[in-house]
Every structure is written in structure tokens, then in C-alpha cells.
Write a protein that holds these residues in place. Sequence first.
Motif, short mmCIF file in Angstrom:
data_model
loop_
_atom_site.label_atom_id
_atom_site.label_comp_id
_atom_site.label_asym_id
_atom_site.label_seq_id
_atom_site.Cartn_x
_atom_site.Cartn_y
_atom_site.Cartn_z
N ASP A 85 -1.11 8.80 -2.02
CA ASP A 85 -1.70 9.03 -0.70
C ASP A 85 -0.65 8.71 0.36
OD1 ASP A 85 -4.46 9.03 0.96
OD2 ASP A 85 -3.13 7.45 1.74
N LEU A 108 -7.43 13.74 9.99
CA LEU A 108 -6.82 13.15 8.80
C LEU A 108 -7.19 13.87 7.51
CD1 LEU A 108 -4.98 10.91 7.83
CD2 LEU A 108 -6.93 9.37 7.73
N MET B 160 -13.47 10.59 9.85
CA MET B 160 -12.20 9.84 9.90
C MET B 160 -12.23 8.68 8.90
SD MET B 160 -10.96 9.56 13.84
CE MET B 160 -12.49 8.94 14.51
N ALA B 163 -11.70 9.97 5.43
CA ALA B 163 -10.29 10.34 5.20
C ALA B 163 -9.43 9.09 5.05
CB ALA B 163 -9.79 11.20 6.35
N LEU B 164 -9.77 8.04 5.80
CA LEU B 164 -9.00 6.80 5.67
C LEU B 164 -9.21 6.19 4.29
CD1 LEU B 164 -7.34 4.57 7.41
CD2 LEU B 164 -9.46 3.30 7.14
N SER B 166 -10.07 7.46 1.59
CA SER B 166 -9.59 8.25 0.46
C SER B 166 -8.24 7.72 -0.03
CB SER B 166 -9.49 9.74 0.83
OG SER B 166 -8.46 9.96 1.77
N THR B 167 -7.56 6.95 0.82
CA THR B 167 -6.32 6.27 0.41
C THR B 167 -6.57 5.39 -0.81
OG1 THR B 167 -5.45 6.26 2.66
CG2 THR B 167 -4.60 4.57 1.18
N ASN B 168 -7.79 4.90 -0.94
CA ASN B 168 -8.11 3.92 -1.98
C ASN B 168 -8.82 4.52 -3.18
OD1 ASN B 168 -7.09 1.67 -0.47
ND2 ASN B 168 -8.89 1.90 0.84
N ILE B 169 -8.83 5.83 -3.31
CA ILE B 169 -9.49 6.46 -4.46
C ILE B 169 -8.41 6.92 -5.44
CG2 ILE B 169 -10.92 8.39 -5.24
CD1 ILE B 169 -12.55 8.13 -2.74
N PRO B 171 -6.32 8.92 -8.24
CA PRO B 171 -6.17 10.35 -8.60
C PRO B 171 -6.83 10.68 -9.94
CG PRO B 171 -4.09 9.18 -8.88
CD PRO B 171 -5.03 8.22 -8.22
N ALA B 226 -6.14 -0.66 -9.75
CA ALA B 226 -4.71 -0.55 -9.42
C ALA B 226 -4.46 0.40 -8.25
CB ALA B 226 -3.93 -0.08 -10.64
N TYR B 227 -5.39 1.31 -7.98
CA TYR B 227 -5.22 2.25 -6.87
C TYR B 227 -5.92 1.78 -5.60
CZ TYR B 227 -2.91 5.68 -9.83
OH TYR B 227 -2.00 6.32 -10.63
N PHE B 229 -5.63 0.13 -2.29
CA PHE B 229 -4.61 -0.30 -1.34
C PHE B 229 -5.20 -1.03 -0.14
CE2 PHE B 229 -0.38 0.67 -2.71
CZ PHE B 229 -0.67 1.21 -3.94
N THR B 230 -6.52 -1.33 -0.21
CA THR B 230 -7.13 -2.23 0.76
C THR B 230 -7.15 -3.64 0.20
OG1 THR B 230 -8.44 -0.56 1.88
CG2 THR B 230 -9.27 -2.80 1.94
N THR B 232 -5.46 -4.99 -2.97
CA THR B 232 -4.60 -4.66 -4.10
C THR B 232 -4.82 -5.65 -5.25
OG1 THR B 232 -2.82 -6.07 -3.35
CG2 THR B 232 -2.84 -3.81 -2.50
#
Lengths: 126, 285
Positions: A85, A108, B160, B163-164, B166-169, B171, B226-227, B229-230, B232
Amino acid sequence: MLDRMKQMQAALDRLPHLRRMGALFSETVLIKVDGQEFYLVFEKGRIAQLLEGPSKKTPYRFSFVTDEDAFEEFWTATPKPGFHDIFAMVKIGRAEIMGDILLLVKNLRFLKEVLALPRARREVVE
Amino acid sequence: MTIEQITGRYLTVEVAGRAQRIYFEEAGQGRPVLCLHTAGSDTRQWRHILNDPAITAENRIIAFDMPWHGKSLPPEGFMQEEYLLSTKAYMETVLAVIGGLELNRPVLAGVSMGGRIALQLAVHHPESFAGFLAIEASDFQPAWYDIDWFHRPDAHGGEMGAALVSTNISPYAPDTERANTLWMFMQSGPGVFRGDLSFYTQDDSLVGQLHRIDTAKTPVHFIVGAYDFTCTPEDARRTAEQVEGATLSVMDEVGHFPMSEYPEAFRPFFVDGLARMPSAGAGAS
């Protein structure tokens, strides 16, 4: 890297749902990879022009700066943690976002999906 | 055709002197397990666990929508208020639901801000619980974003927010469940995600308190993806190391919303976590 940008541009042209999502987005975004500049000129959700830098005269609203290895990992089907990401890449120190970040955040979902368009498809094993 | 085993009802309880009409879902029987959703979302995140016949054969799984979330309406007069969640109100709400449903020392399973409040309850009200599953949970996470982005008149806060996060989902998460997970954020009421994040990113009152948890009486098990990023794995490990006797599992292919984004990968870790908790009635007060 230019091929990747062209791939992104062509894929977006084939995806009407994504173009609709970006229909109000008509701005220029700078993508900088290992110092190589690409200006993506969006018009109503399409990448109308793809301009190669370097340029000190092309205005842009924000930039995403990374390196080729990181971007290629980002485009794999299952990137390693941190490379999956654009914000995660910033957090691990492999990318920078500069400029009007609020404009990026307002759009975004559209922009994340556009940047991920060259990503390899994951094979789903049933 | 399928009809799921989940049932939903409403409970009205008083929290800090105000009536709160709270929607809850449950399935199964046996040991009570109370599940808390993340910020900006609702009980639907727990749909797969609630629909798991092997888990609900021995556990009464219960999840509720926090006030302002999902099908729980905001309290009377909310139109003149700014929604800002606090540790005190959050703990009181969880305890009010336990009292209202007459649950006898449930296991508390909380994710993200739910994991944070689970740890706060482990410090301040351990007598009401059998044990704690702290999922994607840490002592404190300052924001790497501006929480005011998510409540403004010129943009859709839900889109929003989705979308933010989604950084923490991961792959590895199936596309369908990724989409469902994001949809819940998109449906969040205006200002609710921001109000939750205010609690999550600004209240550091748990820092320095975790040594007070007695895991001999109420075990604490951490689970982290492991994914994420809020929160970790490093954040979860740092937090777990402050709780003597706590245990930690890391899920390699999962992110911040494990029960919703990738239920198949989360399930064995949740089952393992439950196995570490006291069985029904053990040590009941």
C-alpha cells in the motif's frame, strides 16, 4: 518504468467504474521513481497525458516518490508487508508523499486503485 | 436459500445517565464471548465467527454495535453534539451491555480500539471478565494522519476512511471480504470514525498501567496481523511485553480487520485464543 505508467494509463481507459470514480479528478500528479519523473495529467478520471520529466515547469498538486524495487514489489500479487500500500510504503521509509495531501486523501480510493493497476493478478486456489 | 444462525435484538441501557438503545447479535450457547468491533465499523465485522457452528457449539458469541455505530442510534440530542468517544464512556458501555444481558464473566474479544478498551478493562475491571483476547491491540498509537480529514463538508468521510484503512488490509484477503470490510467504513455515520479515532489516537491513559493486569486471574492473549500498519506486530509485542504472563500470536497473511477481511486465516488463531481462556463457569464469581 515508462512502460508501467503506460500500462496504468491503458488499464484505466478499460475500466469505466474507475473512471466514474475519478470523474471529478482533473489534476496533475508527479510520480518520481529513482529520480525519473512522470507527470500524470488526469482529466475527468482519465490519464489524458503522460509527460516524462525532468521538468521544472510542470505544475502538479502532489507527488509520490519511491524507488523501482519498491514499486515493483508493490505491483506483485502479494507484496511483502509494507509494500502492499502506498501509505504503508511511506511508513516503512520506501516512499514519500509531498504536496496537497488532503487532495490525495479526498480522492484516495480512486488514486490508490489507479496506482495499483499494474499489479499482477493473484491466482486463487479453490 | 440459507437462513443464518445469527439473531439480532435491541437492548436499552443507561450509560453515564443517558439511555442508549444498543443493537446486538448473538449465536450459540455455552461460555459467553463478547466481541467488540473496530473504529468506524460495526458488528457485521464478526459475521463469520457468529456463523461458525463449531465455535458456537461451545460458545455464546455476542457482538454489539457501539452507540452511533451500525444499528445503534446515537443518543437523544445527538444533533447538537460532537461525537468524541472516551475511555470512560467506552468502558461504561461495555459493562452496561454485560449487565443488561446478565452475562457471567464473559471472555472479551476486542479488535483495534476494541482491543485497546479490552486492555483498559483488564486493568480497571478484571472482576467482570474471564479473560481477554486483545486483537490488533496496543497501549497507544498516535495518528500518522489528521483525524479531521474524516469529517468535513466537502468530501465523503466514509469513503476517505475506507481508503485510509485499506492500508491495513492484507493482499491475501479475498476480494469479496476486502470489499465488505471497506463497505462498513463507507457506511459509517458522519464524524463517527473521527470520534473513534480521537479516542484511539489521543488517549494515552493506558500507558504505564499494563503491569497491573493479573493474568493468573484473567489471561490475556494478543493476536496481530503482519499487514497491520496501524498496530504493527512490533506495537503489539511492545504492549504484550508489559503484561506479565500474556501471550502473543502473529498472523502472517492478515491485516488489521482479521475476522472480517480474511476470516479463514483468522479462525485458527481465534480458536487457539479461546482455548487459552477459562472454560465456561470456571472461577465464576
